[in-house]
Design a protein around this motif. Structure first.
Motif, PDB file in Angstrom:
ATOM      1  N   GLN A 235       0.660  -1.192   0.042  1.00 19.30           N
ATOM      2  CA  GLN A 235       0.123  -0.048   0.019  1.00 19.30           C
ATOM      3  C   GLN A 235       0.957   1.131  -0.035  1.00 19.30           C
ATOM      4  OE1 GLN A 235      -3.146   0.392  -0.848  1.00 19.30           O
ATOM      5  NE2 GLN A 235      -3.344   2.282  -0.111  1.00 19.30           N
ATOM      6  N   VAL A 236       1.988   1.073   0.707  1.00 16.44           N
ATOM      7  CA  VAL A 236       2.810   2.258   0.810  1.00 16.44           C
ATOM      8  C   VAL A 236       3.438   2.602  -0.581  1.00 16.44           C
ATOM      9  CG1 VAL A 236       5.309   3.301   1.328  1.00 16.44           C
ATOM     10  CG2 VAL A 236       3.367   2.308   3.252  1.00 16.44           C
ATOM     11  N   ALA A 237       3.658   1.270  -1.476  1.00 12.98           N
ATOM     12  CA  ALA A 237       4.212   1.761  -2.773  1.00 12.98           C
ATOM     13  C   ALA A 237       3.144   2.120  -3.762  1.00 12.98           C
ATOM     14  CB  ALA A 237       4.728   0.284  -3.332  1.00 12.98           C
ATOM     15  N   LEU A 238       1.961   1.779  -3.566  1.00 13.39           N
ATOM     16  CA  LEU A 238       0.932   2.165  -4.247  1.00 13.39           C
ATOM     17  C   LEU A 238       0.831   3.733  -4.180  1.00 13.39           C
ATOM     18  CD1 LEU A 238      -1.577   1.925  -6.269  1.00 13.39           C
ATOM     19  CD2 LEU A 238      -2.887   1.271  -4.342  1.00 13.39           C
ATOM     20  N   LEU A 239       0.604   4.039  -2.833  1.00  8.45           N
ATOM     21  CA  LEU A 239       0.339   5.436  -2.428  1.00  8.45           C
ATOM     22  C   LEU A 239       1.583   6.405  -3.093  1.00  8.45           C
ATOM     23  CD1 LEU A 239      -0.469   5.168   1.138  1.00  8.45           C
ATOM     24  CD2 LEU A 239      -1.812   6.136  -0.589  1.00  8.45           C
ATOM     25  N   GLY A 240       2.873   5.999  -2.934  1.00  9.86           N
ATOM     26  CA  GLY A 240       4.057   6.653  -3.656  1.00  9.86           C
ATOM     27  C   GLY A 240       4.287   6.723  -5.227  1.00  9.86           C
ATOM     28  N   SER A 241       3.536   5.632  -5.938  1.00 14.12           N
ATOM     29  CA  SER A 241       3.623   5.507  -7.235  1.00 14.12           C
ATOM     30  C   SER A 241       2.241   5.948  -7.933  1.00 14.12           C
ATOM     31  CB  SER A 241       3.889   4.120  -7.598  1.00 14.12           C
ATOM     32  OG  SER A 241       2.674   3.288  -7.313  1.00 14.12           O
ATOM     33  N   MET A 242       1.113   6.108  -6.993  1.00 14.04           N
ATOM     34  CA  MET A 242      -0.063   6.631  -7.810  1.00 14.04           C
ATOM     35  C   MET A 242      -0.896   7.729  -7.195  1.00 14.04           C
ATOM     36  SD  MET A 242      -3.379   4.236  -8.610  1.00 14.04           S
ATOM     37  CE  MET A 242      -4.674   4.713  -9.728  1.00 14.04           C
ATOM     38  N   PHE A 243      -0.714   7.907  -5.892  1.00 14.35           N
ATOM     39  CA  PHE A 243      -1.480   8.967  -5.263  1.00 14.35           C
ATOM     40  C   PHE A 243      -0.763  10.187  -5.057  1.00 14.35           C
ATOM     41  CE2 PHE A 243      -2.326  11.173  -1.081  1.00 14.35           C
ATOM     42  CZ  PHE A 243      -3.490  11.659  -1.374  1.00 14.35           C
ATOM     43  N   THR A 244       0.450  10.032  -4.709  1.00 20.49           N
ATOM     44  CA  THR A 244       1.187  11.234  -4.291  1.00 20.49           C
ATOM     45  C   THR A 244       1.611  11.864  -5.818  1.00 20.49           C
ATOM     46  OG1 THR A 244       3.337  10.033  -4.104  1.00 20.49           O
ATOM     47  CG2 THR A 244       2.070  10.642  -2.107  1.00 20.49           C
ATOM     48  N   PRO A 245       2.006  11.004  -6.715  1.00 23.09           N
ATOM     49  CA  PRO A 245       2.398  11.653  -7.951  1.00 23.09           C
ATOM     50  C   PRO A 245       1.115  12.306  -8.751  1.00 23.09           C
ATOM     51  CG  PRO A 245       3.389   9.422  -7.919  1.00 23.09           C
ATOM     52  CD  PRO A 245       2.314   9.919  -6.850  1.00 23.09           C
ATOM     53  N   SER A 246      -0.056  12.320  -8.546  1.00 25.59           N
ATOM     54  CA  SER A 246      -1.146  12.732  -9.128  1.00 25.59           C
ATOM     55  C   SER A 246      -1.445  14.019  -8.767  1.00 25.59           C
ATOM     56  CB  SER A 246      -2.415  11.649  -8.515  1.00 25.59           C
ATOM     57  OG  SER A 246      -2.682  12.233  -7.177  1.00 25.59           O
ATOM     58  N   ARG A 247      -0.676  14.650  -8.003  1.00 26.88           N
ATOM     59  CA  ARG A 247      -0.840  16.220  -7.913  1.00 26.88           C
ATOM     60  C   ARG A 247      -0.408  16.670  -8.917  1.00 26.88           C
ATOM     61  NH1 ARG A 247       3.641  14.976  -4.440  1.00 26.88           N
ATOM     62  NH2 ARG A 247       5.541  16.183  -4.908  1.00 26.88           N
ATOM     63  N   TYR A 248       0.442  16.223  -9.844  1.00 30.18           N
ATOM     64  CA  TYR A 248       0.872  17.037 -11.279  1.00 30.18           C
ATOM     65  C   TYR A 248      -0.275  16.834 -11.960  1.00 30.18           C
ATOM     66  CZ  TYR A 248       5.712  16.793  -9.553  1.00 30.18           C
ATOM     67  OH  TYR A 248       6.906  17.127  -8.854  1.00 30.18           O
ATOM     68  N   LEU A 249      -1.111  15.546 -12.376  1.00 28.99           N
ATOM     69  CA  LEU A 249      -1.923  15.713 -13.041  1.00 28.99           C
ATOM     70  C   LEU A 249      -3.300  16.469 -12.695  1.00 28.99           C
ATOM     71  CD1 LEU A 249      -3.743  14.405 -15.432  1.00 28.99           C
ATOM     72  CD2 LEU A 249      -4.169  12.540 -13.527  1.00 28.99           C
ATOM     73  N   LEU A 250      -3.485  16.781 -11.499  1.00 28.08           N
ATOM     74  CA  LEU A 250      -4.599  17.407 -11.004  1.00 28.08           C
ATOM     75  C   LEU A 250      -4.174  18.878 -11.211  1.00 28.08           C
ATOM     76  CD1 LEU A 250      -5.174  15.514  -7.536  1.00 28.08           C
ATOM     77  CD2 LEU A 250      -6.529  15.445  -9.411  1.00 28.08           C
ATOM     78  N   HIS A 251      -3.105  19.305 -10.961  1.00 28.34           N
ATOM     79  CA  HIS A 251      -2.625  20.582 -11.383  1.00 28.34           C
ATOM     80  C   HIS A 251      -3.036  21.089 -12.797  1.00 28.34           C
ATOM     81  CE1 HIS A 251      -1.085  24.473 -10.876  1.00 28.34           C
ATOM     82  NE2 HIS A 251      -0.014  24.362 -11.560  1.00 28.34           N
TER      83      HIS A 251
ATOM     84  N   ALA B  77      10.418  11.553  -4.852  1.00 32.92           N
ATOM     85  CA  ALA B  77      10.369  10.678  -6.229  1.00 32.92           C
ATOM     86  C   ALA B  77       9.385  11.132  -7.293  1.00 32.92           C
ATOM     87  CB  ALA B  77      10.449   9.263  -6.065  1.00 32.92           C
ATOM     88  N   GLU B  78       8.179  11.972  -7.047  1.00 30.11           N
ATOM     89  CA  GLU B  78       7.197  12.004  -7.518  1.00 30.11           C
ATOM     90  C   GLU B  78       7.333  12.706  -8.827  1.00 30.11           C
ATOM     91  OE1 GLU B  78       5.762  11.607  -3.477  1.00 30.11           O
ATOM     92  OE2 GLU B  78       7.177  13.029  -4.462  1.00 30.11           O
ATOM     93  N   ARG B  79       8.255  13.724  -8.906  1.00 32.83           N
ATOM     94  CA  ARG B  79       8.298  14.437 -10.300  1.00 32.83           C
ATOM     95  C   ARG B  79       9.074  13.253 -11.310  1.00 32.83           C
ATOM     96  NH1 ARG B  79      11.534  20.187 -11.985  1.00 32.83           N
ATOM     97  NH2 ARG B  79      11.299  19.827 -14.163  1.00 32.83           N
ATOM     98  N   GLY B  80      10.019  12.512 -10.972  1.00 36.33           N
ATOM     99  CA  GLY B  80      10.549  11.712 -11.616  1.00 36.33           C
ATOM    100  C   GLY B  80       9.663  10.482 -12.219  1.00 36.33           C
ATOM    101  N   ILE B  81       8.850  10.110 -11.212  1.00 35.43           N
ATOM    102  CA  ILE B  81       7.631   9.354 -11.471  1.00 35.43           C
ATOM    103  C   ILE B  81       6.873   9.831 -12.564  1.00 35.43           C
ATOM    104  CG2 ILE B  81       5.682   8.080 -10.899  1.00 35.43           C
ATOM    105  CD1 ILE B  81       7.136   7.677  -8.065  1.00 35.43           C
ATOM    106  N   TRP B  82       6.472  11.135 -12.343  1.00 36.53           N
ATOM    107  CA  TRP B  82       5.237  11.794 -13.259  1.00 36.53           C
ATOM    108  C   TRP B  82       6.022  11.856 -14.869  1.00 36.53           C
ATOM    109  CZ3 TRP B  82       0.903  13.189 -14.530  1.00 36.53           C
ATOM    110  CH2 TRP B  82       0.570  14.320 -15.630  1.00 36.53           C
ATOM    111  N   GLU B  83       7.262  11.985 -14.957  1.00 32.63           N
ATOM    112  CA  GLU B  83       8.038  12.415 -16.216  1.00 32.63           C
ATOM    113  C   GLU B  83       8.505  10.977 -16.766  1.00 32.63           C
ATOM    114  OE1 GLU B  83      10.950  14.939 -15.447  1.00 32.63           O
ATOM    115  OE2 GLU B  83       9.752  16.880 -15.463  1.00 32.63           O
ATOM    116  N   ASN B  84       8.773   9.927 -15.992  1.00 27.37           N
ATOM    117  CA  ASN B  84       9.482   8.747 -16.781  1.00 27.37           C
ATOM    118  C   ASN B  84       8.612   7.527 -16.610  1.00 27.37           C
ATOM    119  OD1 ASN B  84      11.798  10.441 -17.375  1.00 27.37           O
ATOM    120  ND2 ASN B  84      12.139  10.606 -15.140  1.00 27.37           N
ATOM    121  N   ASP B  85       7.782   7.339 -15.325  1.00 29.39           N
ATOM    122  CA  ASP B  85       7.325   6.056 -15.375  1.00 29.39           C
ATOM    123  C   ASP B  85       6.263   5.682 -16.313  1.00 29.39           C
ATOM    124  OD1 ASP B  85       5.499   3.881 -14.435  1.00 29.39           O
ATOM    125  OD2 ASP B  85       6.251   4.359 -12.345  1.00 29.39           O
ATOM    126  N   GLU B  86       6.358   4.372 -16.918  1.00 24.31           N
ATOM    127  CA  GLU B  86       5.474   4.221 -18.260  1.00 24.31           C
ATOM    128  C   GLU B  86       3.902   4.201 -18.020  1.00 24.31           C
ATOM    129  OE1 GLU B  86       6.744   0.688 -19.972  1.00 24.31           O
ATOM    130  OE2 GLU B  86       8.798   1.317 -20.480  1.00 24.31           O
TER     131      GLU B  86
END
Length: 350
Positions: free
Chosen positions: A117-133, A188-197
């Motif tokens: 669940q921590v991995a899900l929060l860190g890969s999906m929830f916290t990076p979502s602020r870029y999309l929401l913005h 790590a969120e910006r890197g996830i947003w920009e690079n995670d497939e």
């Protein structure tokens, strides 16, 4: 007395609304005719310099939009939302949110989250602020470009809703970072947003929406297609998976946000229906835009679904996530598409 003209009866309503013979509501009084870029019988506030860049922008992407209406001022938000009612509504919502955050913080609930669940929060929830913005920016553009203050106000409140989501996401990011300093959350969120497939289809979707300059297409892209699809993944399905993995806080907090999404969906569907009533030929315009943005939204949902499939202990298949998001969008569209078909049939019959 004979020989004297009768005095005209005084108007019982506001002249801006025409000869409607009724008292406008408080919502109408504070909303009607407040769009400063519009003037009665003139298309723009910049009419004194028609070749100025702002005037040309409004002329190109609003007045010359293929989405037309005989009188945009006749549109009404089904919730009749004003600034006062919105602030009071969200003050109550924030009080409830703050209470839940405080209760779970005192219980140190974040430290008990499972690794998945921590991995899900860190890969999906916290990076979502870029999309929401990005969604917030598109919604603000819709409001700024709208041909009536009735749409401007509704879109402005939806913009504020996105800001609320971004703020809540940022707050939770910091809480999770403190509880799990080695997880990468918070850095790590910006890197996830920009690079995670898994994120790239959603990133592509919002970046394309940001350059949909026609106000009608921007409205269709975000409010009628992208948001109903992606919110089903980021809110409904994410909260269900989080609940299954023991994360009651995420389930509660994001469930609270659904009221904002529902309110946006109500006025968006009402605006689409209004366009069809005003001009049946708008059916073809909306069909074309919906068809253009649907594959983009489906790709975004499937990409995010991969995170729900691979990160938590109790996940959900990406294909199932995408199918669920598509079904949610189609349910939202059900009445709208009925209107589109009726408008199309009426046009062909004529």
């Amino acid at each position: 007395m004979t020989g004297q003209p009768r005095k005209a009866r005084p108007r019982r309503t506001f002249s801006a609304f025409g000869d409607v013979r009724r008292m406008p509501s408080e919502y109408e009084i504070v909303t009607h005719g407040q769009n400063w870029t519009m003037r009665a019988n003139r298309p723009s506030a910049f009419e004194h310099n028609p070749s100025s860049p702002p005037n040309l922008w409004f002329l190109t992407y609003r007045e010359n939009s293929p989405l037309k209406a005989e009188d945009w001022e006749q549109f009404r938000d089904p919730d009749s939302m004003t600034y006062k009612t919105y602030v009071n509504l969200q003050a109550e919502a924030e009080t409830k949110t703050a209470g839940v955050l405080e209760e779970f913080a005192e219980a140190n609930a974040d430290s008990a989250l499972t690794p998945g669940q921590v991995a899900l929060l860190g890969s999906m929830f916290t990076p979502s602020r870029y999309l929401l913005h990005g969604c917030q920016q598109v919604e603000a553009y819709i409001g700024y470009m709208a041909p009536t203050s009735y749409v401007t106000n509704a879109a402005s409140f939806a913009t504020a809703d996105y800001l609320r989501r971004v703020t809540l996401t940022a707050y939770r990011t910091r809480e999770l970072q403190l509880a799990h300093p080695d997880s990468g959350i918070g850095t790590a969120e910006r890197g996830i947003w920009e690079n995670d497939e898994a994120w790239q289809p959603a990133r592509q979707a919002i970046e394309k929406a940001l350059i949909a300059y026609d106000w009608g297409e921007a409205f269709t892209a975000l409010n009628l297609v992208l948001a109903p699809t992606i919110d089903d993944v980021l809110v409904r399905q994410f909260t269900e998976v989080s609940r299954d993995n023991g994360d009651q806080l995420s389930w509660l907090l994001l469930s609270f946000l659904q009221a904002d999404n529902d309110r946006r969906n109500r006025w968006s569907a009402a605006l689409a229906g209004f366009c069809l009533q005003q001009k049946p030929e708008n059916a073809d315009v909306l069909r074309r835009w919906i068809a253009r943005w649907t594959p983009v939204a489906d790709a975004a949902a499937h990409g995010l679904g991969r995170l729900l499939e691979t990160r938590p202990e109790h996940g959900r298949a990406a294909d199932e996530v995408a199918a669920g998001a598509k079904a949610a969008r189609e349910a939202f569209h059900a009445r709208l598409f009925e209107g589109l078909e009726a408008a199309g049939e009426g046009k062909r019959a004529g």
